[in-house]
Scaffold this motif. Structure first.
Motif, PDB file in Angstrom:
ATOM      1  N   TYR A  45     102.310 -33.907  45.504  1.00 51.52           N
ATOM      2  CA  TYR A  45     101.302 -33.992  46.568  1.00 51.52           C
ATOM      3  C   TYR A  45     101.799 -34.841  47.735  1.00 51.52           C
ATOM      4  O   TYR A  45     101.418 -34.608  48.872  1.00 51.52           O
ATOM      5  N   TYR A  49     101.484 -34.844  52.199  1.00 51.36           N
ATOM      6  CA  TYR A  49     101.214 -35.928  53.160  1.00 51.36           C
ATOM      7  C   TYR A  49     102.343 -36.013  54.190  1.00 51.36           C
ATOM      8  O   TYR A  49     102.117 -36.245  55.376  1.00 51.36           O
ATOM      9  N   TYR A 132     104.857 -46.448  35.610  1.00 56.48           N
ATOM     10  CA  TYR A 132     104.540 -47.734  36.254  1.00 56.48           C
ATOM     11  C   TYR A 132     103.038 -47.989  36.291  1.00 56.48           C
ATOM     12  O   TYR A 132     102.600 -49.139  36.266  1.00 56.48           O
ATOM     13  N   GLY A 178      88.184 -31.392  38.991  1.00 55.96           N
ATOM     14  CA  GLY A 178      87.325 -30.629  39.891  1.00 55.96           C
ATOM     15  C   GLY A 178      86.726 -29.351  39.320  1.00 55.96           C
ATOM     16  O   GLY A 178      86.082 -28.603  40.064  1.00 55.96           O
ATOM     17  N   LYS A 182      89.437 -27.468  34.249  1.00 56.87           N
ATOM     18  CA  LYS A 182      90.383 -28.589  34.385  1.00 56.87           C
ATOM     19  C   LYS A 182      89.983 -29.738  33.450  1.00 56.87           C
ATOM     20  O   LYS A 182      90.846 -30.399  32.863  1.00 56.87           O
ATOM     21  N   TYR A 197      83.846 -34.148  38.510  1.00 53.57           N
ATOM     22  CA  TYR A 197      83.312 -34.989  39.592  1.00 53.57           C
ATOM     23  C   TYR A 197      82.819 -34.199  40.795  1.00 53.57           C
ATOM     24  O   TYR A 197      82.355 -34.788  41.758  1.00 53.57           O
ATOM     25  N   PHE A 243      96.294 -45.216  44.349  1.00 52.79           N
ATOM     26  CA  PHE A 243      97.703 -44.817  44.513  1.00 52.79           C
ATOM     27  C   PHE A 243      97.894 -43.483  45.217  1.00 52.79           C
ATOM     28  O   PHE A 243      98.993 -42.929  45.209  1.00 52.79           O
ATOM     29  N   LEU A 271     105.479 -45.886  43.824  1.00 51.72           N
ATOM     30  CA  LEU A 271     106.574 -45.744  42.861  1.00 51.72           C
ATOM     31  C   LEU A 271     107.869 -46.364  43.375  1.00 51.72           C
ATOM     32  O   LEU A 271     108.654 -46.924  42.622  1.00 51.72           O
ATOM     33  N   ARG A 320      93.707 -26.920  45.711  1.00 53.74           N
ATOM     34  CA  ARG A 320      93.235 -27.440  44.412  1.00 53.74           C
ATOM     35  C   ARG A 320      93.188 -26.342  43.351  1.00 53.74           C
ATOM     36  O   ARG A 320      92.392 -26.410  42.425  1.00 53.74           O
TER      37      ARG A 320
HETATM   38  P1  NDP Z   1      98.059 -33.028  41.769  1.00 50.63           P
HETATM   39  O1  NDP Z   1      98.661 -31.946  40.975  1.00 50.63           O
HETATM   40  O2  NDP Z   1      97.259 -34.054  41.028  1.00 50.63           O
HETATM   41  O3  NDP Z   1      97.210 -32.400  42.945  1.00 50.63           O
HETATM   42  C1  NDP Z   1      96.275 -33.172  43.633  1.00 50.63           C
HETATM   43  C2  NDP Z   1      94.883 -33.034  42.988  1.00 50.63           C
HETATM   44  O4  NDP Z   1      93.990 -33.918  43.667  1.00 50.63           O
HETATM   45  C3  NDP Z   1      94.260 -31.665  43.150  1.00 50.63           C
HETATM   46  O5  NDP Z   1      94.692 -30.727  42.197  1.00 50.63           O
HETATM   47  C4  NDP Z   1      92.786 -31.993  42.996  1.00 50.63           C
HETATM   48  O6  NDP Z   1      92.404 -31.965  41.610  1.00 50.63           O
HETATM   49  C5  NDP Z   1      92.683 -33.452  43.475  1.00 50.63           C
HETATM   50  N1  NDP Z   1      91.909 -33.533  44.720  1.00 50.63           N
HETATM   51  C6  NDP Z   1      90.751 -34.203  44.872  1.00 50.63           C
HETATM   52  N2  NDP Z   1      90.278 -34.060  46.101  1.00 50.63           N
HETATM   53  C7  NDP Z   1      91.134 -33.263  46.766  1.00 50.63           C
HETATM   54  C8  NDP Z   1      91.152 -32.727  48.084  1.00 50.63           C
HETATM   55  N3  NDP Z   1      90.177 -33.002  48.971  1.00 50.63           N
HETATM   56  N4  NDP Z   1      92.188 -31.931  48.433  1.00 50.63           N
HETATM   57  C9  NDP Z   1      93.170 -31.654  47.557  1.00 50.63           C
HETATM   58  N5  NDP Z   1      93.193 -32.131  46.295  1.00 50.63           N
HETATM   59  C10 NDP Z   1      92.188 -32.921  45.893  1.00 50.63           C
HETATM   60  O7  NDP Z   1      99.220 -33.778  42.590  1.00 50.63           O
HETATM   61  P2  NDP Z   1     100.386 -34.738  42.060  1.00 50.63           P
HETATM   62  O8  NDP Z   1     100.379 -34.743  40.587  1.00 50.63           O
HETATM   63  O9  NDP Z   1     101.622 -34.388  42.798  1.00 50.63           O
HETATM   64  O10 NDP Z   1      99.928 -36.156  42.586  1.00 50.63           O
HETATM   65  C11 NDP Z   1      98.688 -36.725  42.210  1.00 50.63           C
HETATM   66  C12 NDP Z   1      98.323 -37.840  43.161  1.00 50.63           C
HETATM   67  O11 NDP Z   1      99.124 -38.975  42.875  1.00 50.63           O
HETATM   68  C13 NDP Z   1      98.508 -37.511  44.642  1.00 50.63           C
HETATM   69  O12 NDP Z   1      97.434 -38.044  45.378  1.00 50.63           O
HETATM   70  C14 NDP Z   1      99.799 -38.231  44.961  1.00 50.63           C
HETATM   71  O13 NDP Z   1      99.918 -38.554  46.286  1.00 50.63           O
HETATM   72  C15 NDP Z   1      99.665 -39.469  44.094  1.00 50.63           C
HETATM   73  N6  NDP Z   1     100.959 -40.091  43.800  1.00 50.63           N
HETATM   74  C16 NDP Z   1     101.153 -41.385  44.180  1.00 50.63           C
HETATM   75  C17 NDP Z   1     102.317 -42.052  43.868  1.00 50.63           C
HETATM   76  C18 NDP Z   1     102.462 -43.477  44.185  1.00 50.63           C
HETATM   77  O14 NDP Z   1     103.404 -44.105  43.691  1.00 50.63           O
HETATM   78  N7  NDP Z   1     101.603 -44.080  44.979  1.00 50.63           N
HETATM   79  C19 NDP Z   1     103.436 -41.341  43.213  1.00 50.63           C
HETATM   80  C20 NDP Z   1     103.098 -40.005  42.796  1.00 50.63           C
HETATM   81  C21 NDP Z   1     101.913 -39.399  43.106  1.00 50.63           C
HETATM   82  P3  NDP Z   1      90.859 -31.645  41.234  1.00 50.63           P
HETATM   83  O15 NDP Z   1      90.584 -30.244  41.679  1.00 50.63           O
HETATM   84  O16 NDP Z   1      90.815 -31.816  39.768  1.00 50.63           O
HETATM   85  O17 NDP Z   1      90.028 -32.658  41.980  1.00 50.63           O
END
Ligand code: NDP
Length: 330
Positions: A45, A49, A132, A178, A182, A197, A243, A271, A320
């Protein structure tokens, strides 16, 4: 000697359609660098960004922060990798959406023979993140078997690994996701409870599940839409690990909100602070490989896309519609 490789490039921030497959010249690795030929790259994801501009990036840019492949050349001073090694990494700056790249060797580790390239590419960034979060981002007194934690987007790439790893640690992970499908996936992966949620007030349900007390840690990668509810889900002295921002960035807030809810802690980790040294990267990867090789964590690769179809991969992730991890096959 330079060679021509293929890479996905953007010249400005914007939508998925801006990503183009281009030819790039690749040279030899310098001191501390390796050249790796990718077999697969991970989709994350964070790539969204960086493409859209939520995280402003220098241009032109090749996205992608995770990959697996074979070491083709090793620069001076690199002792832990040799030509022909199977290897994998999560690293910044980005540049993984390509056939081969020259990159710092620091974050690159040898990939155990039992782990396929596809799995390696799908698990490094997400799995090291879970490492982590669950092992290093701890509340006062640490996390012990039986403790409740809340984990949002639990059916995603990071989320499904977290459900399994938390179970292996004996934690009671309360998942949010969502859709009901899931939620079921999160439960199947080891979550103790799951909340849709989009339908339910998750903070109220967390209070019910925990007998009114709240969780020790809320791991929140959704951001804007869940931040307040995550604070409301915490027990006194609880920790909010914010995060990610899949729903948008968390707006500025009054730190008094932490006092009002019981001396809470807030951290905004990444990370890449944890991966800053080779020793730390190796230690984290060793722990990740151990839980995967022991079968405690299975990597759920749900979608595979050719490198040239990365735009569709981004559309699916943003919509999503995905669960687990996705990879680009090179
Ligand atoms: P995901 O496969 O988890 O995809 C993101 C998920 O976020 C979606 O499938 C959805 O799940 C949920 N979501 C909730 N609201 C929204 C929205 N408005 N638009 C889109 N998605 C939404 O991604 P990743 O596994 O690649 O990453 C998960 C999260 O962890 C990301 O936010 C990523 O940036 C973060 N991250 C942070 C790191 C750090 O070190 N800070 C390192 C790695 C990842 P649902 O439909 O179930 O709500």
């Amino acid at each position: 000697m330079s060679r021509v490789e293929k890479a996905i490039r953007i010249d400005q921030h914007g939508g998925p359609e801006l990503m183009r497959l281009v030819d790039v010249e690749l040279g030899e690795p310098g001191p501390g660098e390796v050249r790796i030929r990718h077999m697969a790259c991970g989709l994350n994801y964070i790539d969204i960004y960086q493409r859209s501009g939520v995280y402003p990036m220098p241009m032109p840019l090749t996205l992608g922060m995770e990959g697996a492949g074979v070491i083709e050349a090793v620069g001076e001073g690199v002792g832990h990798l040799a030509v022909g090694d199977r290897a994998a990494y999560a690293s910044q700056p980005p540049g993984a959406y390509c056939t081969a790249r020259v990159m710092p060797a620091r974050a690159v580790v040898r990939l155990p023979d039992e782990i396929t390239f596809e799995t390696g590419a799908a698990m490094m960034l997400k799995g090291l993140t879970v490492q982590y979060l669950l092992r290093r981002t701890l509340p006062q007194g640490g996390l012990n078997a039986g403790d409740f934690v809340l984990f949002h987007a639990a059916a995603g790439g990071v989320g499904l690994i977290a459900c399994q790893w938390a179970k292996a640690l004996g934690l009671q992970l309360i998942a949010t996701a969502g859709s009901d499908e899931k939620c079921q996936l999160a439960l199947d992966a080891g979550a103790a409870h799951a909340i849709n949620y989009r339908r339910e007030d998750f903070a109220a349900r967390v209070r019910e599940i925990t007998g009114g007390r709240g969780v020790k840690v809320a791991y929140d990668s959704v951001g804007k839409d869940t931040f307040e509810g995550s604070l409301n889900s915490l027990a006194p002295f609880g920790l909010l690990a914010s995060f990610g921002n899949a729903s948008g960035k968390v707006p500025p807030f009054d730190t008094g909100a932490l006092a009002a809810r019981g001396s809470l802690y807030l951290t905004r980790p990444t990370l890449f602070t944890h991966l800053a040294t080779r020793e730390s990267a190796q230690e984290m990867a060793d722990e990740l490989f151990a839980v995967v090789l022991a079968g405690q964590v299975k990597i759920h690769v749900e979608r595979r896309y050719p490198l040239a179809e990365v735009a569709q991969a981004h559309r699916d992730l943003e919509a999503r519609t995905t669960v687990g991890s996705g990879v680009l096959l090179v």
